[in-house]
Design a protein around this motif. Structure first.
Motif, PDB file in Angstrom:
ATOM      1  N   TYR A   1      -6.684  -6.930   9.056  1.00  0.00           N
ATOM      2  CA  TYR A   1      -7.886  -6.628   8.279  1.00  0.00           C
ATOM      3  C   TYR A   1      -7.889  -5.269   7.603  1.00  0.00           C
ATOM      4  CZ  TYR A   1      -9.182 -10.460  11.280  1.00  0.00           C
ATOM      5  OH  TYR A   1      -9.178 -11.655  11.942  1.00  0.00           O
ATOM      6  N   GLU A   2      -6.994  -4.381   8.038  1.00  0.00           N
ATOM      7  CA  GLU A   2      -7.013  -3.047   7.452  1.00  0.00           C
ATOM      8  C   GLU A   2      -5.645  -2.384   7.521  1.00  0.00           C
ATOM      9  OE1 GLU A   2      -9.481  -0.235   9.620  1.00  0.00           O
ATOM     10  OE2 GLU A   2      -8.993  -1.225  11.493  1.00  0.00           O
ATOM     11  N   PHE A   3      -5.463  -1.445   6.625  1.00  0.00           N
ATOM     12  CA  PHE A   3      -4.284  -0.594   6.654  1.00  0.00           C
ATOM     13  C   PHE A   3      -4.775   0.803   6.326  1.00  0.00           C
ATOM     14  CE2 PHE A   3      -0.720   1.679   4.858  1.00  0.00           C
ATOM     15  CZ  PHE A   3       0.254   1.418   5.798  1.00  0.00           C
ATOM     16  N   TRP A   4      -4.547   1.729   7.264  1.00  0.00           N
ATOM     17  CA  TRP A   4      -5.073   3.073   7.092  1.00  0.00           C
ATOM     18  C   TRP A   4      -4.062   4.060   7.632  1.00  0.00           C
ATOM     19  CZ3 TRP A   4      -6.851   7.058  10.318  1.00  0.00           C
ATOM     20  CH2 TRP A   4      -7.667   7.988   9.700  1.00  0.00           C
ATOM     21  N   ILE A   5      -3.808   5.094   6.849  1.00  0.00           N
ATOM     22  CA  ILE A   5      -2.833   6.103   7.263  1.00  0.00           C
ATOM     23  C   ILE A   5      -3.538   7.447   7.416  1.00  0.00           C
ATOM     24  CG2 ILE A   5      -2.062   6.698   4.924  1.00  0.00           C
ATOM     25  CD1 ILE A   5       0.805   6.685   6.248  1.00  0.00           C
ATOM     26  N   GLY A   6      -3.272   8.123   8.531  1.00  0.00           N
ATOM     27  CA  GLY A   6      -3.887   9.411   8.810  1.00  0.00           C
ATOM     28  C   GLY A   6      -3.409  10.476   7.846  1.00  0.00           C
ATOM     29  N   LYS A   7      -4.327  11.281   7.379  1.00  0.00           N
ATOM     30  CA  LYS A   7      -4.023  12.256   6.348  1.00  0.00           C
ATOM     31  C   LYS A   7      -4.212  13.693   6.801  1.00  0.00           C
ATOM     32  CE  LYS A   7      -4.308   9.213   2.500  1.00  0.00           C
ATOM     33  NZ  LYS A   7      -4.182   8.042   3.246  1.00  0.00           N
TER      34      LYS A   7
ATOM     35  N   ARG B   1       8.834   9.275  13.013  1.00  0.00           N
ATOM     36  CA  ARG B   1       7.665   9.552  12.192  1.00  0.00           C
ATOM     37  C   ARG B   1       7.731   8.710  10.920  1.00  0.00           C
ATOM     38  NH1 ARG B   1       6.188  11.164  16.308  1.00  0.00           N
ATOM     39  NH2 ARG B   1       5.600  13.259  16.893  1.00  0.00           N
ATOM     40  N   ILE B   2       6.614   8.605  10.246  1.00  0.00           N
ATOM     41  CA  ILE B   2       6.568   7.932   8.954  1.00  0.00           C
ATOM     42  C   ILE B   2       6.406   8.986   7.873  1.00  0.00           C
ATOM     43  CG2 ILE B   2       5.244   6.369   7.475  1.00  0.00           C
ATOM     44  CD1 ILE B   2       4.535   4.816  10.020  1.00  0.00           C
ATOM     45  N   PHE B   3       7.376   9.054   6.968  1.00  0.00           N
ATOM     46  CA  PHE B   3       7.284   9.897   5.777  1.00  0.00           C
ATOM     47  C   PHE B   3       6.901   8.966   4.637  1.00  0.00           C
ATOM     48  CE2 PHE B   3      10.547  13.502   6.876  1.00  0.00           C
ATOM     49  CZ  PHE B   3       9.863  13.780   8.040  1.00  0.00           C
ATOM     50  N   TYR B   4       5.832   9.267   3.939  1.00  0.00           N
ATOM     51  CA  TYR B   4       5.347   8.370   2.896  1.00  0.00           C
ATOM     52  C   TYR B   4       5.042   9.136   1.614  1.00  0.00           C
ATOM     53  CZ  TYR B   4       0.671  10.166   3.851  1.00  0.00           C
ATOM     54  OH  TYR B   4      -0.412  10.985   3.998  1.00  0.00           O
ATOM     55  N   LYS B   5       5.035   8.385   0.552  1.00  0.00           N
ATOM     56  CA  LYS B   5       4.689   8.955  -0.749  1.00  0.00           C
ATOM     57  C   LYS B   5       3.419   8.264  -1.209  1.00  0.00           C
ATOM     58  CE  LYS B   5       6.665   9.969  -5.219  1.00  0.00           C
ATOM     59  NZ  LYS B   5       7.883   9.834  -6.041  1.00  0.00           N
ATOM     60  N   ASP B   6       2.401   9.057  -1.491  1.00  0.00           N
ATOM     61  CA  ASP B   6       1.139   8.451  -1.907  1.00  0.00           C
ATOM     62  C   ASP B   6       0.880   8.701  -3.384  1.00  0.00           C
ATOM     63  OD1 ASP B   6       0.274  11.055  -2.054  1.00  0.00           O
ATOM     64  OD2 ASP B   6      -1.230  10.883  -0.487  1.00  0.00           O
TER      65      ASP B   6
ATOM     66  N   SER C   1      -0.500  10.948  -4.905  1.00  0.00           N
ATOM     67  CA  SER C   1      -0.344  12.337  -5.359  1.00  0.00           C
ATOM     68  C   SER C   1       1.102  12.641  -5.743  1.00  0.00           C
ATOM     69  CB  SER C   1      -0.777  13.302  -4.257  1.00  0.00           C
ATOM     70  OG  SER C   1       0.168  13.280  -3.205  1.00  0.00           O
ATOM     71  N   LEU C   2       2.019  11.696  -5.429  1.00  0.00           N
ATOM     72  CA  LEU C   2       3.452  11.826  -5.695  1.00  0.00           C
ATOM     73  C   LEU C   2       4.121  12.901  -4.848  1.00  0.00           C
ATOM     74  CD1 LEU C   2       3.522  11.323  -9.560  1.00  0.00           C
ATOM     75  CD2 LEU C   2       3.701   9.610  -7.735  1.00  0.00           C
ATOM     76  N   ILE C   3       3.489  13.250  -3.746  1.00  0.00           N
ATOM     77  CA  ILE C   3       4.036  14.193  -2.776  1.00  0.00           C
ATOM     78  C   ILE C   3       4.435  13.409  -1.539  1.00  0.00           C
ATOM     79  CG2 ILE C   3       3.478  16.156  -1.260  1.00  0.00           C
ATOM     80  CD1 ILE C   3       3.587  16.995  -4.144  1.00  0.00           C
ATOM     81  N   TRP C   4       5.603  13.728  -0.999  1.00  0.00           N
ATOM     82  CA  TRP C   4       6.012  13.118   0.262  1.00  0.00           C
ATOM     83  C   TRP C   4       5.297  13.831   1.405  1.00  0.00           C
ATOM     84  CZ3 TRP C   4       8.642   8.715   0.908  1.00  0.00           C
ATOM     85  CH2 TRP C   4       9.340   8.217  -0.195  1.00  0.00           C
ATOM     86  N   ARG C   5       4.736  13.022   2.305  1.00  0.00           N
ATOM     87  CA  ARG C   5       3.965  13.542   3.429  1.00  0.00           C
ATOM     88  C   ARG C   5       4.397  12.863   4.709  1.00  0.00           C
ATOM     89  NH1 ARG C   5      -1.578  13.467  -0.038  1.00  0.00           N
ATOM     90  NH2 ARG C   5      -1.414  15.640  -0.678  1.00  0.00           N
ATOM     91  N   VAL C   6       3.958  13.406   5.831  1.00  0.00           N
ATOM     92  CA  VAL C   6       4.185  12.779   7.127  1.00  0.00           C
ATOM     93  C   VAL C   6       2.838  12.272   7.640  1.00  0.00           C
ATOM     94  CG1 VAL C   6       4.010  14.964   8.397  1.00  0.00           C
ATOM     95  CG2 VAL C   6       5.210  13.022   9.416  1.00  0.00           C
TER      96      VAL C   6
ATOM     97  N   ASP D   1       0.780  -1.230   0.000  1.00  0.00           N
ATOM     98  CA  ASP D   1       0.000   0.000   0.000  1.00  0.00           C
ATOM     99  C   ASP D   1       0.814   1.285   0.000  1.00  0.00           C
ATOM    100  OD1 ASP D   1      -2.575  -1.370   0.339  1.00  0.00           O
ATOM    101  OD2 ASP D   1      -1.762  -1.904   2.300  1.00  0.00           O
ATOM    102  N   LEU D   2       2.077   1.209   0.362  1.00  0.00           N
ATOM    103  CA  LEU D   2       2.763   2.440   0.723  1.00  0.00           C
ATOM    104  C   LEU D   2       4.273   2.337   0.520  1.00  0.00           C
ATOM    105  CD1 LEU D   2       1.827   5.086   2.184  1.00  0.00           C
ATOM    106  CD2 LEU D   2       2.459   3.961   4.312  1.00  0.00           C
ATOM    107  N   ARG D   3       4.879   3.422   0.040  1.00  0.00           N
ATOM    108  CA  ARG D   3       6.335   3.582   0.004  1.00  0.00           C
ATOM    109  C   ARG D   3       6.661   4.581   1.110  1.00  0.00           C
ATOM    110  NH1 ARG D   3       9.382   2.632  -4.488  1.00  0.00           N
ATOM    111  NH2 ARG D   3      11.536   2.950  -3.958  1.00  0.00           N
TER     112      ARG D   3
END
Length: 174
Positions: free
Chosen positions: A134-140, A113-118, A120-125, A84-86
């Motif tokens: 059962y699930e994988f969810w990242i706060g936005k 912290r987790i820095f991820y790229k979604d 949108s191709l923007i790196w976020r925290v 799901d995530l890089r």
């Protein structure tokens, strides 16, 4: 006159170019980070890791890269990829408030912290993370209220988690 005005003048602003990762080797970066811990710095994670913060390091999340921006240091692990995530696990070492240089010793706090790229191709925290069988969810980030056809809705304001533009290229390099 503010500290910034004294440093740059009342009508001047400082332009910060994009930052690049440190040229130090991954082993040297890891030694520098461990030296912070040896000098008394404390890792302060949130969530389940709060009970055993050093387990992050023993689980393979050791810093290999470093980026500095606005006097703050970011120690990054190797990039990870799951279905799901890089992402990177990043240890944020803030410049001590009110000081001109980072403190060492027991007063220094390190925030993982987790820095991820979604998509949108923007790196976020990530603001928070839920991961189970059962699930994988990242706060936005924050939310906004909008009105559509007379109905009030709450929508995610993902841009509140965007990392600084000056840091985006460094993360891409890594």
């Amino acid at each position: 006159m503010t500290e910034r005005e004294r440093a740059t003048g009342p009508n001047k602003s400082r332009i910060v170019p994009s930052v690049r990762p440190s040229v130090a080797s991954p082993s040297r970066i890891e030694r520098r980070f461990r030296r912070l811990l040896d000098e008394g710095a404390k890792i302060r994670p949130a969530g389940e890791a709060k009970r055993r913060p050093l387990q992050l390091l023993s689980s393979g999340f050791t810093p290999k890269y470093k980026v500095e921006l606005f006097g703050n240091s970011f120690y990054l692990t190797n990039v990870r990829q799951n279905p799901d995530l890089r992402f990177f696990v990043v240890y944020v070492v803030p410049r001590h408030a009110g000081a001109n240089k980072r403190t060492t010793g027991s007063r220094q706090v390190i925030y993982p912290r987790i820095f991820y790229k979604d998509v949108s191709l923007i790196w976020r925290v990530a603001t928070h993370l839920v991961s189970s069988d059962y699930e994988f969810w990242i706060g936005k980030g924050d939310t906004n209220e909008i009105v559509v056809d007379g109905e009030t809705m709450i929508v995610s304001a993902e841009s509140t988690t965007d990392l600084p533009l000056e840091m985006q290229a460094a993360l891409e390099d890594l």
